[in-house]
Design an enzyme around this catalytic site. Structure first.
Site, PDB file in Angstrom:
ATOM      1  N   GLU A  28       0.857  -1.198   0.000  1.00  0.00           N
ATOM      2  CA  GLU A  28       0.000   0.000   0.000  1.00  0.00           C
ATOM      3  C   GLU A  28       0.887   1.240   0.000  1.00  0.00           C
ATOM      4  O   GLU A  28       1.990   1.227   0.564  1.00  0.00           O
ATOM      5  CB  GLU A  28      -0.902  -0.011   1.251  1.00  0.00           C
ATOM      6  CG  GLU A  28      -1.760   1.244   1.375  1.00  0.00           C
ATOM      7  CD  GLU A  28      -2.823   1.172   2.476  1.00  0.00           C
ATOM      8  OE1 GLU A  28      -2.881   0.170   3.214  1.00  0.00           O
ATOM      9  OE2 GLU A  28      -3.595   2.140   2.582  1.00  0.00           O
ATOM     10  N   GLU A 174     -12.587  -1.868   2.624  1.00  0.00           N
ATOM     11  CA  GLU A 174     -13.171  -1.620   3.964  1.00  0.00           C
ATOM     12  C   GLU A 174     -14.225  -0.509   3.933  1.00  0.00           C
ATOM     13  O   GLU A 174     -14.148   0.455   4.708  1.00  0.00           O
ATOM     14  CB  GLU A 174     -12.062  -1.296   4.972  1.00  0.00           C
ATOM     15  CG  GLU A 174     -11.131  -2.466   5.213  1.00  0.00           C
ATOM     16  CD  GLU A 174     -10.154  -2.271   6.377  1.00  0.00           C
ATOM     17  OE1 GLU A 174     -10.035  -1.150   6.903  1.00  0.00           O
ATOM     18  OE2 GLU A 174      -9.509  -3.267   6.753  1.00  0.00           O
ATOM     19  N   GLU A 294      -6.357  -9.094   3.877  1.00  0.00           N
ATOM     20  CA  GLU A 294      -5.511  -8.426   4.879  1.00  0.00           C
ATOM     21  C   GLU A 294      -5.540  -9.271   6.135  1.00  0.00           C
ATOM     22  O   GLU A 294      -6.617  -9.481   6.720  1.00  0.00           O
ATOM     23  CB  GLU A 294      -6.010  -7.018   5.225  1.00  0.00           C
ATOM     24  CG  GLU A 294      -5.701  -5.973   4.189  1.00  0.00           C
ATOM     25  CD  GLU A 294      -6.059  -4.562   4.644  1.00  0.00           C
ATOM     26  OE1 GLU A 294      -5.877  -4.237   5.843  1.00  0.00           O
ATOM     27  OE2 GLU A 294      -6.519  -3.788   3.800  1.00  0.00           O
ATOM     28  N   GLN A 352       1.521  -6.170   5.761  1.00  0.00           N
ATOM     29  CA  GLN A 352       1.789  -5.891   4.365  1.00  0.00           C
ATOM     30  C   GLN A 352       3.115  -6.559   4.001  1.00  0.00           C
ATOM     31  O   GLN A 352       3.505  -7.472   4.727  1.00  0.00           O
ATOM     32  CB  GLN A 352       1.795  -4.394   4.145  1.00  0.00           C
ATOM     33  CG  GLN A 352       0.420  -3.779   4.477  1.00  0.00           C
ATOM     34  CD  GLN A 352       0.224  -2.332   4.044  1.00  0.00           C
ATOM     35  OE1 GLN A 352       1.079  -1.725   3.441  1.00  0.00           O
ATOM     36  NE2 GLN A 352      -0.942  -1.764   4.373  1.00  0.00           N
TER      37      GLN A 352
HETATM   38  O1  AHR Z   1      -3.018  -2.574   6.396  1.00  0.00           O
HETATM   39  C1  AHR Z   1      -3.192  -1.365   7.072  1.00  0.00           C
HETATM   40  C2  AHR Z   1      -4.604  -0.834   6.955  1.00  0.00           C
HETATM   41  O2  AHR Z   1      -5.459  -1.689   7.672  1.00  0.00           O
HETATM   42  C3  AHR Z   1      -5.195  -0.806   5.578  1.00  0.00           C
HETATM   43  O3  AHR Z   1      -4.891   0.367   4.885  1.00  0.00           O
HETATM   44  C4  AHR Z   1      -6.671  -0.878   5.845  1.00  0.00           C
HETATM   45  O4  AHR Z   1      -7.370  -1.492   4.804  1.00  0.00           O
HETATM   46  C5  AHR Z   1      -6.769  -1.645   7.156  1.00  0.00           C
HETATM   47  O5  AHR Z   1      -7.593  -1.007   8.052  1.00  0.00           O
END
Ligand code: AHR
Length: 502
Positions: A28, A174, A294, A352
């Site tokens: 991200e 989300e 995620e 991530q």
């Molecule tokens: O991964 C960090 C954040 O966590 C992401 O941007 C979001 O989708 C989630 O709340």
């Protein structure tokens, strides 16, 4: 005391073939994931594209198969057009999601070149926060249309004559979360997802895989009702529902922390049930698959100063969770649960990849190293080829306050039907040694141990750092042996164990 666990496995009892896309991660535009993570022009290992080779090498070693991009919360304010074309013409923007400055020097085409080098499949996402179906169809035309139209020719003019052919797309991120830029109700989101999916399939009818947003976590007040209403609206247009989960150890209690792993299994089963209820209402044989796009441990780097830094900095240090040994146990357990749900979980992304809650850490301008959670992920991806077996596990249990009685042993086994090789991943959640006994007779003739390793340390809080990058590494388990059709081994207390049988 020594705990005991017995596993019976047969090659005839199969949960499902494993989709290797469950070994995905996430990049991200957040903190130092892109800038100073995968991309750092001028770094001593950077190639002609500015990609850090040390991070690329570790990404390959980690065994990543798919990478989600470009967000995350960032996505909901992102204009994809800002990140393509000549770099000196790209606008500098405020990123409202992470209160950062985004100079857009890295965008779609740079990511696709990086993905090719990293040998990963892309999982893209369209912004359904500030934007909608119109931008989604243009973005898809830019990425996937061969040529002869405004956006496909624009891509060509940017130096990419061939379409990227990106198959997997998330429809927003989300969207139920109040923190999301332009969050929506289930009714609002379901309709936008439906119409966006419809026009995207009209732009590209080659079989896109589209994922609708599920709840942003199981604790959301609209959990399950959200999934039902969203899917009830866009069931015909989508293939996947997305799930997100972050494990926490707020009470600093190892039993509670390890017990949280079982919630992942409940979560998956609940969303399968809701998805199938929507199918039942239609008497439909279609099955919505799960994209766990995620998941990770994340609670330490969750203070206000870890989430936002004043002054709109570029690539600040955000969400830089330092993972310790107990975090690696939880990540290993989560991988076991994901694999054991291979019949419905087809894609998943450890969130991530680098620096931002990542298995890889870097020093901007300096080294890169493996966090503790790197190892269970790399183990699972290395052995995760073939069919996940339906194991019969006999194990003792332990008591937790929040999760009731949970089994000491979690395990998954995967068998390659072409070679007969079997990988076994085992988490001992007990605080004593465990005598493991696996009946291998149902797995084929004369299996032998190719390797047996364990991840263990008496100090649950020990972490790998730039100064001590190898504080936690796997070591050989010399107790493992196969005799008389049985694999036996002693598993250390609170340990992650990996057996490769050929
Ligand atoms: O991964 C960090 C954040 O966590 C992401 O941007 C979001 O989708 C989630 O709340």
């Amino acid at each position: 005391m020594t705990l005991k666990a017995t596993i019976t496995a047969s090659r005839d009892f199969v949960i499902a073939p494993l989709d290797r896309r469950i070994f995905g991660t996430f990049v991200e535009h957040l903190g130092r994931c892109v800038y100073g993570g995968i991309y750092e022009p001028g770094h001593k290992t950077a190639d002609e594209n500015g990609f850090r080779q040390d991070v690329l090498d570790l990404t390959k070693e980690l065994g990543v198969t798919m990478v989600r991009y470009p967000g995350g919360n960032f996505l909901s304010g992102y204009n994809w057009e800002d990140g393509v074309g000549p770099k000196d013409k790209r606008p500098v923007r405020l990123d409202l999601a992470w209160a950062s400055t985004e100079d857009n020097s890295f965008g779609t085409n740079e990511f696709m070149v990086w993905a090719k080098k990293a040998q990963v499949e892309p999982m893209f996402a369209v912004n359904l926060g500030t934007r909608g179906p119109d931008e989604a169809r243009h973005f898809l035309e830019y990425c996937n249309h061969p040529g002869g139209t405004y956006y496909s020719d624009l891509r060509k003019s940017h130096g990419f004559p061939e379409p990227h052919n990106i198959k997997f797309w998330c429809l927003g991120n989300e969207m139920d979360g109040p923190w999301q830029i332009c969050a929506k109700t289930a009714k609002e989101y379901g309709r936008i997802a439906q119409e966006t999916a419809k026009v995207m399939r009209w732009v590209d009818d080659s079989g896109l895989e589209l994922a609708a947003c599920g709840s942003s976590q199981r604790a959301m007040p609209t959990y399950a009702a959200w999934e039902y209403e969203v899917l009830d609206t866009c069931f015909e247009q989508v293939d996947f529902i997305s799930l997100h989960a972050y494990f926490r150890n707020d009470t600093d209690d190892i039993n509670e922390f390890l017990g949280e792993i079982d919630n992942l299994d409940f979560y998956i089963k609940e969303i399968v049930a809701v998805s199938d209820a929507v199918a039942a209402k239609r008497r439909s044989k279609k099955r919505i698959m799960l994209s766990f796009d995620e998941w990770n441990v994340w609670y330490k780097a969750h203070r206000p100063e870890d989430l936002k830094v004043a002054g709109w900095p570029k690539a600040p240090k955000l969400l830089e969770e330092v993972y310790n040994f107990e975090d690696a146990l939880v990540v290993g357990g989560a991988l076991i649960v994901l694999m054991n749900n291979a019949d419905r979980v087809k894609t998943a992304c450890l969130a991530q990849l680098v620096n931002v809650i990542g298995p890889i850490m870097t020093d901007t301008g300096g080294d890169a190293w493996r966090q503790t959670i790197f190892y269970p992920f790399a183990d699972a991806s290395r052995l995760g080829h073939g069919e996940v077996l339906d194991l019969k596990i006999d194990t003792t249990t332990f008591a937790t306050k929040a999760h009731g009685e949970v089994p000491h042993l979690l395990a998954t086994a995967i068998r390659n039907p072409d070679t007969g090789a079997v990988g076994l991943l085992v988490l001992n959640r007990g605080q004593e040694d465990m005598a493991l006994d696996l009946d291998t007779r149902g797995l084929g003739e004369s299996l032998t141990i190719a390797s047996a390793t364990e991840l263990h340390d008496a100090d649950l809080k020990k972490a790998n750092t730039q100064v001590q990058p190898n504080a936690i590494v796997p070591t050989a388990n010399a107790t493992a042996k196969v005799t008389g059709g049985r694999l036996t081994a002693t598993l250390k207390p609170l340990s992650w164990n990996v057996f490769s049988l050929t």
